[in-house]
Design a protein around this motif. Structure first.
Motif, PDB file in Angstrom:
ATOM      1  N   PRO A   1      61.149  81.391  20.689  1.00 24.35           N
ATOM      2  CA  PRO A   1      61.893  80.309  21.338  1.00 24.35           C
ATOM      3  C   PRO A   1      61.780  80.381  22.854  1.00 24.35           C
ATOM      4  O   PRO A   1      61.968  81.446  23.453  1.00 24.35           O
ATOM      5  CB  PRO A   1      63.335  80.555  20.879  1.00 24.35           C
ATOM      6  N   MET A   2      61.437  79.251  23.456  1.00 30.47           N
ATOM      7  CA  MET A   2      61.271  79.214  24.903  1.00 30.47           C
ATOM      8  C   MET A   2      61.519  77.800  25.403  1.00 30.47           C
ATOM      9  O   MET A   2      61.380  76.829  24.664  1.00 30.47           O
ATOM     10  CB  MET A   2      59.870  79.681  25.299  1.00 30.47           C
ATOM     11  N   ILE A   3      61.893  77.713  26.676  1.00 36.63           N
ATOM     12  CA  ILE A   3      62.008  76.403  27.303  1.00 36.63           C
ATOM     13  C   ILE A   3      60.624  75.769  27.317  1.00 36.63           C
ATOM     14  O   ILE A   3      59.622  76.413  27.608  1.00 36.63           O
ATOM     15  CB  ILE A   3      62.589  76.537  28.723  1.00 36.63           C
ATOM     16  N   ASP A   4      60.576  74.494  26.960  1.00 36.24           N
ATOM     17  CA  ASP A   4      59.298  73.788  26.817  1.00 36.24           C
ATOM     18  C   ASP A   4      58.758  73.423  28.197  1.00 36.24           C
ATOM     19  O   ASP A   4      59.106  72.389  28.768  1.00 36.24           O
ATOM     20  CB  ASP A   4      59.497  72.538  25.960  1.00 36.24           C
ATOM     21  N   ILE A   5      57.900  74.293  28.727  1.00 32.80           N
ATOM     22  CA  ILE A   5      57.343  74.125  30.070  1.00 32.80           C
ATOM     23  C   ILE A   5      55.834  73.935  29.963  1.00 32.80           C
ATOM     24  O   ILE A   5      55.155  74.706  29.291  1.00 32.80           O
ATOM     25  CB  ILE A   5      57.658  75.352  30.951  1.00 32.80           C
ATOM     26  N   HIS A   6      55.340  72.896  30.621  1.00 32.18           N
ATOM     27  CA  HIS A   6      53.898  72.638  30.654  1.00 32.18           C
ATOM     28  C   HIS A   6      53.363  73.127  31.995  1.00 32.18           C
ATOM     29  O   HIS A   6      53.881  72.753  33.053  1.00 32.18           O
ATOM     30  CB  HIS A   6      53.623  71.147  30.477  1.00 32.18           C
ATOM     31  N   VAL A   7      52.340  73.953  31.957  1.00 34.25           N
ATOM     32  CA  VAL A   7      51.809  74.595  33.162  1.00 34.25           C
ATOM     33  C   VAL A   7      50.373  74.149  33.392  1.00 34.25           C
ATOM     34  O   VAL A   7      49.552  74.164  32.479  1.00 34.25           O
ATOM     35  CB  VAL A   7      51.848  76.136  33.033  1.00 34.25           C
ATOM     36  N   ILE A   8      50.070  73.745  34.631  1.00 38.59           N
ATOM     37  CA  ILE A   8      48.688  73.455  35.009  1.00 38.59           C
ATOM     38  C   ILE A   8      48.341  74.235  36.272  1.00 38.59           C
ATOM     39  O   ILE A   8      49.226  74.634  37.038  1.00 38.59           O
ATOM     40  CB  ILE A   8      48.442  71.949  35.235  1.00 38.59           C
ATOM     41  N   GLY A   9      47.063  74.447  36.495  1.00 37.77           N
ATOM     42  CA  GLY A   9      46.610  75.189  37.669  1.00 37.77           C
ATOM     43  C   GLY A   9      46.526  74.290  38.883  1.00 37.77           C
ATOM     44  O   GLY A   9      45.442  73.865  39.291  1.00 37.77           O
ATOM     45  N   ALA A  10      47.660  73.961  39.466  1.00 41.14           N
ATOM     46  CA  ALA A  10      47.702  73.134  40.677  1.00 41.14           C
ATOM     47  C   ALA A  10      48.867  73.605  41.527  1.00 41.14           C
ATOM     48  O   ALA A  10      50.024  73.366  41.184  1.00 41.14           O
ATOM     49  CB  ALA A  10      47.860  71.658  40.321  1.00 41.14           C
ATOM     50  N   GLY A  11      48.575  74.294  42.613  1.00 42.05           N
ATOM     51  CA  GLY A  11      49.599  74.783  43.519  1.00 42.05           C
ATOM     52  C   GLY A  11      49.069  74.764  44.937  1.00 42.05           C
ATOM     53  O   GLY A  11      47.925  74.357  45.189  1.00 42.05           O
ATOM     54  N   GLY A  12      49.891  75.211  45.870  1.00 46.01           N
ATOM     55  CA  GLY A  12      49.483  75.191  47.264  1.00 46.01           C
ATOM     56  C   GLY A  12      48.188  75.945  47.523  1.00 46.01           C
ATOM     57  O   GLY A  12      47.410  75.588  48.412  1.00 46.01           O
ATOM     58  N   GLY A  13      47.940  76.995  46.740  1.00 46.74           N
ATOM     59  CA  GLY A  13      46.730  77.781  46.924  1.00 46.74           C
ATOM     60  C   GLY A  13      45.557  77.323  46.086  1.00 46.74           C
ATOM     61  O   GLY A  13      44.486  77.961  46.104  1.00 46.74           O
ATOM     62  N   SER A  14      45.704  76.223  45.326  1.00 50.26           N
ATOM     63  CA  SER A  14      44.613  75.743  44.470  1.00 50.26           C
ATOM     64  C   SER A  14      43.403  75.346  45.312  1.00 50.26           C
ATOM     65  O   SER A  14      43.530  74.680  46.343  1.00 50.26           O
ATOM     66  CB  SER A  14      45.077  74.556  43.631  1.00 50.26           C
ATOM     67  N   ILE A  15      42.241  75.743  44.857  1.00 50.87           N
ATOM     68  CA  ILE A  15      41.004  75.571  45.620  1.00 50.87           C
ATOM     69  C   ILE A  15      40.343  74.238  45.291  1.00 50.87           C
ATOM     70  O   ILE A  15      40.222  73.856  44.118  1.00 50.87           O
ATOM     71  CB  ILE A  15      40.044  76.740  45.332  1.00 50.87           C
ATOM     72  N   ALA A  16      39.903  73.520  46.336  1.00 49.68           N
ATOM     73  CA  ALA A  16      39.120  72.292  46.171  1.00 49.68           C
ATOM     74  C   ALA A  16      37.644  72.667  46.079  1.00 49.68           C
ATOM     75  O   ALA A  16      37.161  73.483  46.862  1.00 49.68           O
ATOM     76  CB  ALA A  16      39.363  71.354  47.351  1.00 49.68           C
ATOM     77  N   TRP A  17      36.933  72.056  45.113  1.00 46.19           N
ATOM     78  CA  TRP A  17      35.536  72.417  44.897  1.00 46.19           C
ATOM     79  C   TRP A  17      34.764  71.231  44.331  1.00 46.19           C
ATOM     80  O   TRP A  17      35.349  70.245  43.919  1.00 46.19           O
ATOM     81  CB  TRP A  17      35.437  73.610  43.942  1.00 46.19           C
ATOM     82  N   MET A  18      33.454  71.337  44.352  1.00 45.76           N
ATOM     83  CA  MET A  18      32.595  70.269  43.839  1.00 45.76           C
ATOM     84  C   MET A  18      32.021  70.688  42.488  1.00 45.76           C
ATOM     85  O   MET A  18      31.522  71.808  42.342  1.00 45.76           O
ATOM     86  CB  MET A  18      31.437  69.990  44.808  1.00 45.76           C
ATOM     87  N   ASP A  19      32.049  69.751  41.526  1.00 41.00           N
ATOM     88  CA  ASP A  19      31.430  70.073  40.245  1.00 41.00           C
ATOM     89  C   ASP A  19      29.924  69.801  40.307  1.00 41.00           C
ATOM     90  O   ASP A  19      29.383  69.429  41.363  1.00 41.00           O
ATOM     91  CB  ASP A  19      32.102  69.306  39.103  1.00 41.00           C
ATOM     92  N   ASP A  20      29.241  69.965  39.186  1.00 40.11           N
ATOM     93  CA  ASP A  20      27.784  69.829  39.170  1.00 40.11           C
ATOM     94  C   ASP A  20      27.318  68.429  39.534  1.00 40.11           C
ATOM     95  O   ASP A  20      26.184  68.236  39.977  1.00 40.11           O
ATOM     96  CB  ASP A  20      27.243  70.203  37.781  1.00 40.11           C
TER      97      ASP A  20
END
Length: 683
Positions: free
Chosen positions: A318-337
């Motif tokens: 049992p846990m609080i229903d929290i959705h987590v994504i990798g987006a924060g102040g330190g998230s890196i901007a990059w170019m895909d292929d």
């Protein structure tokens, strides 16, 4: 006396100090120390004691949230783990549900099993689905398997037998044998960690518990030692994934329950502050240095889930229903292929951090983009304690985003932020509109160091009419530690159609769990007057494979009809329909034991002063192509009185976070210091 709340994050470790006599709250942040998180905890507590002239003996409560267990799983740094299981079921943990992580991408693979095949041993024993023993446990096989694990250097052992949730005696006997052969090993049995049916999820959860157990123990020992060295005598509590507090003893036994430790505290804090402020329906929006965590509070209560994936491993607790994504102040901007701009999930973290921190970071991050546009202070953060190098931020955005895309510097920086906002908006919709909740009936509760900077744009995109920003939002998870109670969850699997006879058995199961939960609360030294229970039943229509969790105010012999009504309403809300007349099956009975902890009331702020008095500076800030660079007043949040009204463009700064109002936007300050922003949008 004083109470301290601590949240260990990936970038910063946050602290909240509460003086019990008058409810005065103070906040503090230090850089996290990933190699030894307890080091940052010691530094932060020492800072608080020094800054506020507090004797260690005056600290009466320490609440603590940590991502140590989660990080161990994500980084695959758990202990070498062995598995003892029923003969014929050695590979269940590897076969899983035979579902591909990504249907069309063969480069995406399932995570490796937490116990390698050579460390998985089959034991002769068998219990049927009703708990009857078909084949007795062969303890000689258990001893031989334990000797092999010992020779292989295994430090942790999980014991997972078929149908042990019905009859745990074989697992208990096997544990005694393993502990005799491997006295230094960490041993987890599935009937203790998760006495529920569905073998794969039960075994995965137990293996995770075993894998993180030894290193979690090492971390806890260091943490307790550092707190004791400061002269603080009280034993700290740790918040776990259901939003309640556990003692150190309970954390040692069930470290898997801390996988959403810190974020759960933030949701609990948001729910309480929202209730006092008059907002019962909230989307909690926590943007830190490495991730964005979103959750729903509906009618004043956080929504719960009984299962989720942690680093692609099923965890069923049992846990609080929290959705987590990798987006924060330190998230890196990059170019895909294909040359398209992406943001996250990889983060610069605390070490080296964004380029602007001058700690060796060489990749463009969201923080660098915010500093480039002057939405974050281009000189220093954390009330001047964290110096910022604007030149480095501009250079890295220009070199790695603007030039490759052929954009002006401001357009490139704004593009990074807009992509991050789009990712955050998708996360919010996944926990709300995709589950049948109307966002026009909710407020966005923004916290975390970066949450308020993104909140207004995200709310407008999602059609949320109101944004609420609490005081010192960057430390709300630490503040939530001081607003939560002691709690623990108990469960019994009972797969049966709802009839008068089965309902009587359900009542009996809950009575047994109440006795067990009462004993646990006594061990946690909770006075009888502060004890209470919460009831939930997992149920499904006959023929379905997945169940809906139904909250019940009480479980009584005359409550069957009420349960069926509640189930139909819950199914309608979750799936958009119900099936009158179809038989309903009960799957799991859940009881949450709660021990109330004294909490200081939320303090009202002063009404004296004016908005003009709170202005500390003027700064040019970029507001997009439409408005460009505008002279913007910078306000010190601590000087804004209750009832103050602000109109954009305006910037509001405090130690842990920043709020930005664009032209045409307005905000007010309520009696307990929340900034309430009307976005003017509805769904």
């Amino acid at each position: 006396m004083y109470r301290i709340g601590i949240d260990v994050g990936g970038t910063f470790t946050d602290f909240t100090l509460l003086r019990e006599e008058d409810g005065q709250v103070s906040y503090h942040k230090v850089a996290s120390t990933p190699r030894d998180p307890s080091q940052a905890i010691e530094q932060g507590i020492a800072d608080l004691l020094r800054m506020h002239t507090i004797a260690p003996a005056q600290v009466g409560h320490v609440g603590h949230g940590t991502t140590v267990a989660t990080n161990l799983v994500i980084e695959r740094r758990g202990a070498l783990t062995g598995l003892l299981t029923t003969r014929g079921f050695r590979d269940v943990i590897e076969i899983g549900r035979q579902v591909r992580p990504h249907l069309f991408d063969y480069n995406v693979v399932k995570p490796p099993p937490l116990a390698a095949r050579e460390h998985r041993h089959e034991i002769s024993e068998r219990v049927d689905a009703h708990g009857a023993v078909i084949a007795a446990l062969d303890e000689r096989e258990v001893e031989a398997a334990a000797e092999k694990l010992k020779a292989a250097g295994v430090k942790s052992v999980a014991v997972c037998f078929l149908h042990s949730y019905r009859n745990p005696t074989h697992e208990q006997a096997a544990r005694r044998v393993v502990e005799r052969v491997l006295p230094a090993a960490y041993v987890s049995i599935s009937s203790d960690v998760l006495p529920e049916f569905r073998e794969y999820e039960r075994w995965s959860t137990t293996l995770l518990n075993a894998a993180v157990g030894p290193r979690m123990e090492t971390y806890l020992e260091g943490f307790l030692s550092r707190v004791k060295n400061l002269g603080i005598a009280v034993e700290p509590f740790t918040i776990h994934s259901n939003g309640g507090l556990m003692s150190m003893r309970a954390v040692r036994a069930y470290p898997v329950r801390t996988c959403l430790s810190g974020p759960a505290a933030g949701v609990v804090g948001a729910a309480e502050i929202g209730r006092v402020a008059g907002f019962e329906n909230l989307v909690t929006f926590d943007v830190g240095g490495t991730s964005t965590d979103v959750s729903l509070v509906y009618r004043g209560k956080p929504l719960f889930s009984s299962s989720r994936l942690v680093a692609d491993y099923p965890v069923k607790t049992p846990m609080i229903d929290i959705h987590v994504i990798g987006a924060g102040g330190g998230s890196i901007a990059w170019m895909d292929d294909a040359g398209a701009l992406k943001v996250g999930p990889k983060s610069a973290g605390a070490d080296p951090g964004p380029a602007a921190y001058s700690r060796g970071g060489v990749e463009p991050t969201i923080t660098d983009a915010q500093i480039t546009l002057h939405r974050l202070n281009p000189v220093a953060l954390l009330d001047g304690r964290l110096k910022v190098n604007e030149k480095s931020a501009r250079e890295v955005i220009d070199k790695k985003v603007a030039q490759p895309l052929g954009l002006a510097l401001e357009q490139a920086a704004e593009g990074v932020i807009r992509i991050a906002n789009a990712n955050m908006s998708r996360a919010i919709r996944s926990v709300s509109t995709e589950r049948g909740y109307d966002l026009s009936r909710f407020a966005l509760f923004a916290y975390g160091g970066a949450g308020p900077l993104h909140a207004i744009d995200v709310a407008i995109e999602c059609g949320i009419p109101t944004v609420i920003v609490p005081q010192e939002p960057g430390t709300l998870c630490a503040r939530g530690m001081l607003l939560t109670d002691i709690s623990f969850d108990f469960v019994r699997s009972e797969i049966a159609e709802v009839t008068a006879e089965s309902w009587r058995h359900v009542c009996k199961l809950f009575a047994e769990m109440e006795t067990e939960a009462g004993a646990w609360l006594e061990r946690e030294r909770v006075p009888r007057a502060e004890q209470s229970f919460r009831y939930h039943i997992d149920a499904r229509y006959q023929g379905q494979n997945f169940e809906v969790m139904v909250a019940m105010p009480r479980i009584a012999a005359d409550g069957m009809a009420s349960f069926l009504q509640q189930y139909a309403a819950a199914h309608q809300r979750e799936y958009g329909y119900d099936v009158p007349g179809r038989a309903v099956e009960i799957v799991n009975c859940r009881l949450q034991a709660v021990g109330a902890v004294a909490k200081a009331p939320l303090r009202e702020i002063a009404t004296g002063g004016s908005v003009k008095d709170a202005v500390t500076a003027q700064r040019k800030i970029y507001f997009g192509v439409k408005h460009g660079w505008l002279d913007t007043p910078v306000h010190a949040r601590a000087k804004l009185p209750a009832g103050a009204k602000l109109a954009g463009p305006a910037l509001i700064e405090e130690m842990s976070s920043t709020v930005l109002l664009a032209p045409g936007q307005s905000a007010s300050v309520d009696r307990i210091g929340n900034i309430v922003i009307n976005t003017g949008r509805t769904a």
